[in-house]
Design a protein around this motif. Structure first.
Motif, PDB file in Angstrom:
ATOM      1  N   ASP A  86       0.915  -1.087  -0.138  1.00 31.73           N
ATOM      2  CA  ASP A  86       0.015  -0.022   0.026  1.00 31.73           C
ATOM      3  C   ASP A  86       0.785   1.084  -0.004  1.00 31.73           C
ATOM      4  OD1 ASP A  86      -1.692   2.203   0.551  1.00 31.73           O
ATOM      5  OD2 ASP A  86      -2.882   1.121   2.069  1.00 31.73           O
ATOM      6  N   GLN A  87       1.096   1.935  -1.152  1.00 34.17           N
ATOM      7  CA  GLN A  87       1.933   2.843  -1.345  1.00 34.17           C
ATOM      8  C   GLN A  87       1.491   4.195  -0.491  1.00 34.17           C
ATOM      9  OE1 GLN A  87       2.674   3.265  -5.668  1.00 34.17           O
ATOM     10  NE2 GLN A  87       4.503   2.146  -5.228  1.00 34.17           N
ATOM     11  N   GLN A  88       0.045   4.300  -0.494  1.00 29.41           N
ATOM     12  CA  GLN A  88      -0.520   5.610   0.242  1.00 29.41           C
ATOM     13  C   GLN A  88      -0.037   5.603   1.585  1.00 29.41           C
ATOM     14  OE1 GLN A  88      -1.833   7.950  -1.728  1.00 29.41           O
ATOM     15  NE2 GLN A  88      -1.841   9.009  -0.075  1.00 29.41           N
ATOM     16  N   ALA A  89      -0.418   4.339   2.178  1.00 34.33           N
ATOM     17  CA  ALA A  89      -0.173   4.309   3.699  1.00 34.33           C
ATOM     18  C   ALA A  89       1.177   4.065   4.178  1.00 34.33           C
ATOM     19  CB  ALA A  89      -0.771   2.938   3.991  1.00 34.33           C
ATOM     20  N   GLY A  90       1.842   4.045   2.910  1.00 37.13           N
ATOM     21  CA  GLY A  90       3.458   3.834   3.401  1.00 37.13           C
ATOM     22  C   GLY A  90       4.103   5.369   3.347  1.00 37.13           C
ATOM     23  N   LEU A  91       3.272   6.166   3.045  1.00 36.05           N
ATOM     24  CA  LEU A  91       4.023   7.584   3.085  1.00 36.05           C
ATOM     25  C   LEU A  91       4.291   8.165   4.242  1.00 36.05           C
ATOM     26  CD1 LEU A  91       1.841   9.240   0.221  1.00 36.05           C
ATOM     27  CD2 LEU A  91       4.326   8.718  -0.014  1.00 36.05           C
ATOM     28  N   ASP A  92       3.155   8.065   5.073  1.00 31.77           N
ATOM     29  CA  ASP A  92       3.696   8.480   6.790  1.00 31.77           C
ATOM     30  C   ASP A  92       3.858   7.279   7.848  1.00 31.77           C
ATOM     31  OD1 ASP A  92       1.150   7.559   6.600  1.00 31.77           O
ATOM     32  OD2 ASP A  92       0.212   8.818   8.101  1.00 31.77           O
ATOM     33  N   LYS A  93       4.218   6.221   7.262  1.00 35.77           N
ATOM     34  CA  LYS A  93       4.459   5.114   7.987  1.00 35.77           C
ATOM     35  C   LYS A  93       5.592   5.471   9.058  1.00 35.77           C
ATOM     36  CE  LYS A  93       5.814   0.118   7.505  1.00 35.77           C
ATOM     37  NZ  LYS A  93       7.162   0.072   7.764  1.00 35.77           N
ATOM     38  N   ASP A  94       6.914   6.071   8.697  1.00 38.20           N
ATOM     39  CA  ASP A  94       7.850   6.269   9.592  1.00 38.20           C
ATOM     40  C   ASP A  94       7.466   7.461  10.776  1.00 38.20           C
ATOM     41  OD1 ASP A  94       9.352   4.742   7.893  1.00 38.20           O
ATOM     42  OD2 ASP A  94      10.647   6.265   7.151  1.00 38.20           O
ATOM     43  N   GLU A  95       6.671   8.312  10.303  1.00 38.73           N
ATOM     44  CA  GLU A  95       6.320   9.276  11.301  1.00 38.73           C
ATOM     45  C   GLU A  95       5.446   8.433  12.197  1.00 38.73           C
ATOM     46  OE1 GLU A  95       4.363  12.754   9.563  1.00 38.73           O
ATOM     47  OE2 GLU A  95       3.564  12.941  11.548  1.00 38.73           O
ATOM     48  N   ARG A  96       4.350   7.684  11.742  1.00 31.39           N
ATOM     49  CA  ARG A  96       3.311   7.018  12.863  1.00 31.39           C
ATOM     50  C   ARG A  96       4.127   6.130  13.653  1.00 31.39           C
ATOM     51  NH1 ARG A  96       0.469   3.570   9.787  1.00 31.39           N
ATOM     52  NH2 ARG A  96       1.003   4.362   7.859  1.00 31.39           N
ATOM     53  N   GLU A  97       5.230   5.368  13.107  1.00 32.11           N
ATOM     54  CA  GLU A  97       5.839   4.419  13.763  1.00 32.11           C
ATOM     55  C   GLU A  97       6.827   4.922  14.692  1.00 32.11           C
ATOM     56  OE1 GLU A  97       7.299   1.215  11.276  1.00 32.11           O
ATOM     57  OE2 GLU A  97       5.198   0.378  11.033  1.00 32.11           O
ATOM     58  N   THR A  98       7.321   6.111  14.324  1.00 33.11           N
ATOM     59  CA  THR A  98       8.441   6.663  15.284  1.00 33.11           C
ATOM     60  C   THR A  98       7.576   7.068  16.540  1.00 33.11           C
ATOM     61  OG1 THR A  98       9.875   7.159  13.572  1.00 33.11           O
ATOM     62  CG2 THR A  98      10.003   8.559  15.899  1.00 33.11           C
ATOM     63  N   LYS A  99       6.543   7.845  16.298  1.00 32.10           N
ATOM     64  CA  LYS A  99       5.626   8.165  17.490  1.00 32.10           C
ATOM     65  C   LYS A  99       5.317   7.008  18.406  1.00 32.10           C
ATOM     66  CE  LYS A  99       1.918  11.200  17.767  1.00 32.10           C
ATOM     67  NZ  LYS A  99       0.683  11.767  17.069  1.00 32.10           N
ATOM     68  N   ALA A 100       4.849   5.860  17.585  1.00 32.19           N
ATOM     69  CA  ALA A 100       4.619   4.707  18.471  1.00 32.19           C
ATOM     70  C   ALA A 100       5.816   4.229  19.237  1.00 32.19           C
ATOM     71  CB  ALA A 100       3.941   3.590  17.555  1.00 32.19           C
ATOM     72  N   ALA A 101       6.903   4.298  18.798  1.00 31.25           N
ATOM     73  CA  ALA A 101       7.992   3.678  19.573  1.00 31.25           C
ATOM     74  C   ALA A 101       8.227   4.483  20.696  1.00 31.25           C
ATOM     75  CB  ALA A 101       9.281   3.541  18.635  1.00 31.25           C
ATOM     76  N   ASP A 102       8.196   5.879  20.479  1.00 33.97           N
ATOM     77  CA  ASP A 102       8.437   6.643  21.603  1.00 33.97           C
ATOM     78  C   ASP A 102       7.531   6.360  22.907  1.00 33.97           C
ATOM     79  OD1 ASP A 102       9.988   8.226  20.248  1.00 33.97           O
ATOM     80  OD2 ASP A 102       8.655   9.788  19.628  1.00 33.97           O
ATOM     81  N   ARG A 103       6.192   6.298  22.576  1.00 38.37           N
ATOM     82  CA  ARG A 103       4.974   5.849  23.518  1.00 38.37           C
ATOM     83  C   ARG A 103       5.353   4.728  24.199  1.00 38.37           C
ATOM     84  NH1 ARG A 103       0.692   3.335  25.185  1.00 38.37           N
ATOM     85  NH2 ARG A 103       0.016   2.522  23.296  1.00 38.37           N
ATOM     86  N   LEU A 104       5.664   3.545  23.189  1.00 41.20           N
ATOM     87  CA  LEU A 104       5.505   2.390  23.784  1.00 41.20           C
ATOM     88  C   LEU A 104       6.655   1.820  24.502  1.00 41.20           C
ATOM     89  CD1 LEU A 104       3.453   0.777  20.614  1.00 41.20           C
ATOM     90  CD2 LEU A 104       2.688   0.499  22.846  1.00 41.20           C
ATOM     91  N   PHE A 105       7.946   2.140  23.816  1.00 41.90           N
ATOM     92  CA  PHE A 105       9.028   1.784  24.385  1.00 41.90           C
ATOM     93  C   PHE A 105       9.430   2.364  25.789  1.00 41.90           C
ATOM     94  CE2 PHE A 105      10.504   0.279  20.081  1.00 41.90           C
ATOM     95  CZ  PHE A 105       9.897  -0.942  20.322  1.00 41.90           C
ATOM     96  N   GLY A 106       8.681   3.881  25.566  1.00 45.94           N
ATOM     97  CA  GLY A 106       8.793   4.775  26.832  1.00 45.94           C
ATOM     98  C   GLY A 106       8.253   3.929  27.950  1.00 45.94           C
ATOM     99  N   LEU A 107       7.417   3.259  27.957  1.00 39.98           N
ATOM    100  CA  LEU A 107       6.920   2.441  29.071  1.00 39.98           C
ATOM    101  C   LEU A 107       7.964   1.990  30.138  1.00 39.98           C
ATOM    102  CD1 LEU A 107       3.372   0.973  27.408  1.00 39.98           C
ATOM    103  CD2 LEU A 107       3.646   3.143  28.993  1.00 39.98           C
ATOM    104  N   LEU A 108       8.782   1.405  29.470  1.00 37.27           N
ATOM    105  CA  LEU A 108       9.937   0.417  29.973  1.00 37.27           C
ATOM    106  C   LEU A 108      10.817   1.438  30.850  1.00 37.27           C
ATOM    107  CD1 LEU A 108      10.922  -1.812  27.071  1.00 37.27           C
ATOM    108  CD2 LEU A 108       9.729  -2.512  29.193  1.00 37.27           C
ATOM    109  N   PRO A 109      11.556   0.733  31.759  1.00 39.35           N
ATOM    110  CA  PRO A 109      12.570   1.300  32.561  1.00 39.35           C
ATOM    111  C   PRO A 109      13.750   1.903  31.423  1.00 39.35           C
ATOM    112  CG  PRO A 109      12.053  -0.886  33.552  1.00 39.35           C
ATOM    113  CD  PRO A 109      11.206  -0.600  32.387  1.00 39.35           C
TER     114      PRO A 109
END
Ligand SMILES: [Ca+2]
Lengths: 197, 197
Positions: A86-109
């Motif tokens: 899905d090329q359309q969804a791929g466009l902002d994939k990096d941005e969405r995933e970086t935000k997700a990584a910040d929140r999710l991994f940020g739960l950990l010590p």
């Protein structure tokens, strides 16, 4: 009383249960059900245990590959499964995933947050043999499932062999033998009519 | 042509896809769906990565723990999920699972069959710190899921706190801090009415 550190670890462990509700495009073999991200990640880990030996001309750190494939899709809890074609969804994939990584991994010590974050970044950037193997397996596993479900998901999504070849083109460079397997599976999929040329 | 060795590895990888259709007694958090063995095994692996540090007074080999939890339920493809509180089904569990291990691990090239087989036996026999941790996590994970699904599966199966305590009694010996967590979760489950005393 349990420590603050253990509390944070458990909070993360509970939060990532949500990955069992992220459904992928491909089907479980012999089932009408789509595979979940948790199942996919488990399957990659089994593959890594068995197939790491095929990496050509260098040793890989299997522990690192396992950790990488086990956590590589956790960001999809917030960012969703972006269909690889899905090329359309791929466009902002990096941005969405970086935000997700910040929140999710940020739960950990902090130290574990950092470990998971850099494993995920290494995987995304394919900057090591471990990351290249993890990436090749992440492409080979759905290929095998598509093949063993008669290309059902390829047909539903109008995927042609060129796209599948393109998606698996890097495999031969990290593991010649796995590259050969990719070619054989694609050729046989075309021959059997699972995949259009 | 791919080698005979790779063919056997792939045959095993395809066969174990069936673990995605082995459903456990517990529910996925926030869902009406039961968890699959693949999802459970993935979850244990994440827990092992984060919680191995809590093992008291000895170092554990994290790679070994990961491999163990990733493969520990593969025998259930043939033997089925034996509910831990079902005494009747427990009677011939060993026999069914040994037969399953023979067939399933036997699909692999000999050296890998042997590796998987001994990892599974070590896990079952709890003869090493790695196996004791894997076993404790295999009991802690459903406890956490039961707690976060308001004890729904406990109630459906008439499970009382004594049984849950019995099932998690060995955890404190391998990891004091995790033992404390088990106690807290059970106490709070009773207090909240998820679990009857
Ligand atoms: Ca089990």
């Amino acid at each position: 009383m349990t420590t603050e550190r253990l509390k944070r670890q458990i909070e993360f462990i509970i939060e990532v249960d949500k990955i069992k509700q992220i459904y992928r495009k491909n089907f479980v073999i012999g089932s009408e059900r789509h595979e979940t991200d948790a199942e996919h990640s488990w399957h990659l880990a089994i593959m890594a245990m068995l197939l790491a030996e095929h990496v050509t001309s260098q040793q890989v750190d299997v522990l690192k590959v396992l950790k990488m494939v086990l956590i590589h899709d956790i960001v999809e809890i917030d960012a969703g499964d972006t269909y690889c074609f899905d090329q359309q969804a791929g466009l902002d994939k990096d941005e969405r995933e970086t935000k997700a990584a910040d929140r999710l991994f940020g739960l950990l010590p902090d130290d574990q947050a950092q470990e998971f974050r850099s494993l995920w970044e290494e995987f995304e950037q394919r900057v090591s043999p471990e990351a290249c193997l993890a990436d090749a397996l992440d492409r080979l596993q759905p290929l095998l499932l598509h093949y063993h479900t008669q290309g059902k998901s390829w047909q539903l999504n109008n995927i042609t062999s060129n796209k599948v070849k393109e998606r698996n083109k890097r495999t031969a460079a990290i593991a010649t033998e796995l590259g050969r397997l990719v070619d054989e599976v694609i050729q046989d999929s075309i021959k059997k009519g699972y995949l259009t040329e």
